[in-house]
Design an enzyme around this catalytic site. Structure first.
Site, PDB file in Angstrom:
ATOM      1  N   GLU A   7      37.678  36.434  36.377  1.00  0.00           N
ATOM      2  CA  GLU A   7      37.034  37.035  37.549  1.00  0.00           C
ATOM      3  C   GLU A   7      37.546  36.282  38.764  1.00  0.00           C
ATOM      4  O   GLU A   7      36.971  35.279  39.192  1.00  0.00           O
ATOM      5  CB  GLU A   7      35.507  36.926  37.466  1.00  0.00           C
ATOM      6  CG  GLU A   7      34.851  37.772  38.540  1.00  0.00           C
ATOM      7  CD  GLU A   7      33.450  37.355  38.952  1.00  0.00           C
ATOM      8  OE1 GLU A   7      32.813  38.109  39.688  1.00  0.00           O
ATOM      9  OE2 GLU A   7      32.997  36.264  38.549  1.00  0.00           O
ATOM     10  N   ASP A  29      33.802  34.087  33.815  1.00  0.00           N
ATOM     11  CA  ASP A  29      32.961  34.412  34.961  1.00  0.00           C
ATOM     12  C   ASP A  29      33.123  33.366  36.063  1.00  0.00           C
ATOM     13  O   ASP A  29      33.155  32.160  35.789  1.00  0.00           O
ATOM     14  CB  ASP A  29      31.499  34.426  34.477  1.00  0.00           C
ATOM     15  CG  ASP A  29      30.528  34.852  35.549  1.00  0.00           C
ATOM     16  OD1 ASP A  29      30.665  35.974  36.042  1.00  0.00           O
ATOM     17  OD2 ASP A  29      29.619  34.066  35.892  1.00  0.00           O
TER      18      ASP A  29
HETATM   19  C1  GLC Z   1      29.870  37.092  38.378  1.00  0.00           C
HETATM   20  C2  GLC Z   1      29.252  38.260  37.662  1.00  0.00           C
HETATM   21  C3  GLC Z   1      27.990  38.632  38.377  1.00  0.00           C
HETATM   22  C4  GLC Z   1      27.045  37.461  38.325  1.00  0.00           C
HETATM   23  C5  GLC Z   1      27.711  36.204  38.881  1.00  0.00           C
HETATM   24  C6  GLC Z   1      26.921  34.977  38.553  1.00  0.00           C
HETATM   25  O1  GLC Z   1      30.205  37.389  39.678  1.00  0.00           O
HETATM   26  O2  GLC Z   1      30.159  39.311  37.587  1.00  0.00           O
HETATM   27  O3  GLC Z   1      27.399  39.772  37.824  1.00  0.00           O
HETATM   28  O4  GLC Z   1      25.900  37.749  39.060  1.00  0.00           O
HETATM   29  O5  GLC Z   1      28.991  35.999  38.326  1.00  0.00           O
HETATM   30  O6  GLC Z   1      27.053  34.658  37.193  1.00  0.00           O
END
Ligand code: GLC
Ligand code: CA
Length: 596
Positions: free
Chosen positions: A309, A249
Site C-alpha cells: 500500500e 498495509d
Molecule cells: C490502510 C488501510 C485502511 C486502514 C489503514 C489503517 O490505509 O487500507 O483501510 O484504515 O491502513 O490500518
C-alpha cells in the site's frame, strides 16, 4: 472516500525531507537470515520464456470479508462465505484473492486493528475454516494473499497490553512511548491521519504513545529488533499454512524521526478541523527499505509475493519500493493511476507511460476499500455501465498486474451514509459532513436480486444500494452485454493471449484527445486496444508500419460494440460512444473468424 483520499494523498504528495534528519536506521540481524530453510526455492521458477513470475500473469481480486458472503446469516461476511464463492471467482478469471484483515480484532478500524496475528476472528470463522478455504482455493488454482498490518496493532493486542502496563515491561519498547512536553502537551505536533493528535496520553505510566491512525491502533516500534523478529515470524507462520503472499498495509508510515521534529504546518484545515500538515518526519523514512528487504528474503523462500500500500508522489518514489536491486516489493501499488479521476486519454496516456517506465512490473488498481468506487468516480451518471467497461477495457489490457476490487466487475456503486448517525467508519463520524467515511465503498456484494442482494438472510452490516436489483451477479450472468460478462470475456482473453500477457506497451495516436489507443506487442504478434472515452462517436485510423506491422486489418477479439465485423480495416475505424475495441494484428495472413 474523496476526503480521506485527499488526506492520504496530501501526505503522499508532499516532498520528503525527513531522510537527512532521521536517526540512523536500526540494523538488527533480520530473522530472514535465521529462517529455517523451507521447501520452496528462493529463486522462483518463471512461468514463461520472458522470465515472468506467477504474479505477473495473475489477476488479483480484493475481498473485504465483512461484505463478501455471509454463511451464518449474522449480517457479516465470513470465510466459509468466501469459500462458497470460489467457483464464481474462478469463472470470473481470478488467480489470487487478497483478503483484507480477518484476524481477531476489536474492529475499531474493521480489522485493521489486529489483536492476534496468528488466528481468525470468530466472526469470520476459525483457523480450520481458513484451512478449508485455502485447500478449496488451491484446488482451483486460486492463491490466497493476506493483509499484513505491520505499522500498528490493536490496543487490545497482548503486546500492547503488556507494553502499557509499566515502563519496564517486556514489551514497553515494542511501541513508541515518549514524555509529553509538559502538562497536557504531547511530545510534538504530529497529527493522526484519522484526526487529532497522533499522541495518546496513558495515565498508568504517565507517557504518551504514538498512533498514526486511531488511538486504538498504537504504532509498533520497528527500530526494536524484537518487533521485527516477531512480525517476520508472523509472515512465516502464514506462509507455512500455504498463503501466497501479503498486501502490506501502511508501509509508508513504518518509521518516525527518533528526534521527534515538529512537522511543518501548512495553511488551512483538514476535514477533521486540524491544521494541514506536511508529514515530513513521520512518513516514508528511508529505514522502511531495510524492513522490506528483510521481508522479501522471507517471501522469496516461499515463492510469495509482496504487494504494497504505497501512496507515492511520482514514479521515482514508487521505484524506491521495488528496491535498488528489485529486492523489496514485487508489487507496490501504483495509486497515481487512481488520481486520474476523469475519462481523459491524455492524462491516462501520461500515467500509463510513467508506469511503464518504472523499474519494476506495473500494478494497476482502480479502487479499493478506502476509495470511492470507480463506478462513481468515472461514471457520468448516464453511461456508467458503458464507462465501467471502458475502464476495464483499459486497465485489464495494460502491461502489468491488475488488482480488482470486489463488486467492480458488476458495476457496484457507492452507497454513502445519509446521516452522521448512520456512519459506521469512525472517521466519517469525526469528519462529518466533509468526510463521510468509507462505508459507501464497503457495502455487501450483490449476488442476486432477492432481499439483501443474496448476501445474507440476516440484517446486513451496511445497507445495500437499490441498484442491486439490476447490478448483481445472477442477473448479469444472463445478459451477454453486462459488465460482468465483459469482465469474464476480457479476463479469459488476457489469460490466453500472449501479447496481452507479455507484450510491450506501445502508445498510438498520442494526440487524440478522445480515443486512447495502444498496442501490446509481442514479437510478430500484437493486440490493438482502442478505447473511445468520449460520449460522441469517434473515428480512428492506424498505420502500424512504424511498429513493424504491415497488416491493414485487425481481427476482432473482443468489443463492446454490437455491429463490428470480425475483421476491421485499420485505416477506418468507427468507435461508438464510450466503447472498447480489442483486435489482433499480425504479419501473417488473417483467417476469418466468427463474429464475437
Ligand atoms: C490502510 C488501510 C485502511 C486502514 C489503514 C489503517 O490505509 O487500507 O483501510 O484504515 O491502513 O490500518
Ligand atoms: Ca457471518
Amino acid at each position: 472516500m474523496p476526503k480521506l483520499l485527499s488526506v492520504l494523498l496530501l501526505a503522499a504528495l508532499l516532498p520528503l525531507a525527513a531522510s537527512a534528519q532521521a536517526g540512523p536506521p536500526a540494523k538488527p540481524q533480520t530473522s530472514a537470515a535465521k529462517a529455517k530453510p523451507s521447501t520452496a526455492s528462493s529463486t522462483a521458477p518463471p512461468v514463461d520464456a520472458e522470465g515472468h513470475q506467477w504474479w505477473q500473469h495473475a489477476v488479483f481480486y480484493e475481498i473485504y470479508p465483512r461484505s463478501y458472503a455471509d454463511s451464518n446469516n449474522d449480517g457479516i461476511g465470513d470465510l466459509p462465505g468466501i469459500d462458497s464463492k470460489l467457483d464464481y471467482l474462478k469463472r470470473l478469471g481470478v488467480d489470487a484473492i487478497w483478503i483484507t484483515p480477518c484476524f481477531p480484532s476489536p474492529q475499531v478500524d474493521f480489522g485493521y486493528d489486529v489483536s492476534d496475528y496468528e488466528d481468525i476472528d470468530p466472526m469470520y470463522g476459525t483457523l480450520s475454516d481458513f484451512d478449508q478455504m485455502q485447500r478449496d482455493a488451491q484446488g482451483r488454482n486460486i492463491r490466497i494473499i493476506l493483509d499484513f498490518v505491520m505499522n500498528h496493532t490493536s490496543d487490545q493486542n497482548k503486546w500492547f497490553i503488556d507494553s502499557r502496563s509499566s515502563r519496564t515491561s517486556k514489551h514497553r519498547d515494542w511501541y513508541v512511548w515518549r514524555d509529553g512536553k509538559g502538562p497536557n502537551q504531547p511530545p510534538n505536533n504530529w497529527l493522526s491521519t484519522f484526526g487529532g493528535s497522533a499522541w495518546q496520553f496513558d495515565g498508568k505510566t504517565s507517557q504518551y504513545y504514538y498512533h498514526f491512525f486511531y488511538p486504538q491502533q498504537p504504532d509498533l516500534n520497528w527500530r526494536n529488533p524484537a518487533v521485527k523478529d516477531a512480525m517476520f515470524g508472523v509472515t512465516r507462520w502464514w506462509y507455512d499454512k500455504g498463503v501466497a503472499g501479503f498486501r502490506l498495509d501502511a508501509v509508508d508510515t513504518l518509521f518516525e524521526d527518533p528526534n521527534l521534529h515538529d512537522n511543518p504546518v501548512l495553511p488551512g484545515k483538514n476535514a477533521f478541523g486540524d491544521p494541514k500538515m506536511k508529514n515530513e518526519y513521520n512518513d516514508k523514512l528511508p529505514e522502511v527499505h531495510d524492513v522490506l528487504q528483510g521481508l522479501r528474503k522471507v517471501a522469496d523462500q516461499y515463492n510469495a509475493v509482496l504487494i504494497g500500500e504505497t501512496w507515492t508522489t511520482d514514479i521515482e518514489e514508487l521505484n524506491k519500493y521495488y528496491g535498488p536491486t528489485s529486492n523489496e516489493l514485487q508489487m507496490p501499488m501504483d495509486f497515481l493511476f487512481t488520481t486520474v479521476n476523469k475519462l481523459s486519454p491524455p492524462d491516462f496516456r501520461k500515467q500509463i507511460a510513467a508506469a511503464n517506465s518504472a523499474s519494476g512490473w506495473p500494478v494497476y488498481v482502480l479502487g479499493n476499500h478506502d476509495i470511492e468506487r470507480s463506478y462513481n468516480r468515472y461514471g457520468d451518471g448516464k453511461h456508467n455501465d458503458e464507462i465501467a467497461k471502458v475502464m476495464a477495457g483499459m486497465y485489464l489490457t495494460l502491461r502489468g498486474t491488475p488488482i480488482l476490487y470486489y463488486g467492480e466487475e458488476i458495476g457496484m456503486q457507492n452507497n454513502d451514509p445519509k446521516t452522521r448517525a448512520a456512519v459506521k467508519d469512525p472517521i466519517g463520524r469525526r469528519g462529518w459532513p466533509d468526510e463521510k467515511g468509507r462505508d459507501g465503498e464497503r457495502t455487501p456484494m450483490q449476488w442476486d436480486n432477492t432481499p439483501n442482494a443474496g448476501f445474507t438472510k440476516g440484517i446486513p452490516w451496511l445497507p445495500i444500494p437499490v441498484s442491486y436489483r439490476t447490478h448483481n451477479v445472477a442477473s448479469e450472468q444472463k445478459d451477454p452485454y453486462s459488465i460482468l460478462v465483459f469482465y469474464q470475456n476480457l479476463l479469459k482473453l488476457r489469460h490466453t493471449n500472449r501479447a496481452l500477457l507479455d507484450g510491450d506497451y506501445v502508445a498510438l495516436n498520442e494526440d487524440d484527445p478522445n480515443v486512447l489507443s495502444y498496442l501490446r506487442r509481442y514479437k510478430d504478434q500484437a493486440v490493438l486496444v482502442v478505447i473511445n472515452m468520449s460520449p460522441q462517436q469517434q473515428e480512428a485510423s492506424f498505420d502500424l508500419a512504424a511498429q513493424g506491422f504491415s497488416a491493414t486489418q485487425a481481427k476482432t477479439l473482443l468489443t463492446t460494440m454490437s455491429s463490428v465485423k470480425s475483421q476491421t480495416a485499420l485505416s477506418d475505424m468507427t468507435l461508438a460512444p464510450f466503447s472498447v475495441y480489442i483486435g489482433e494484428v499480425s504479419n501473417t495472413a488473417i483467417t476469418p473468424i466468427h463474429k464475437p
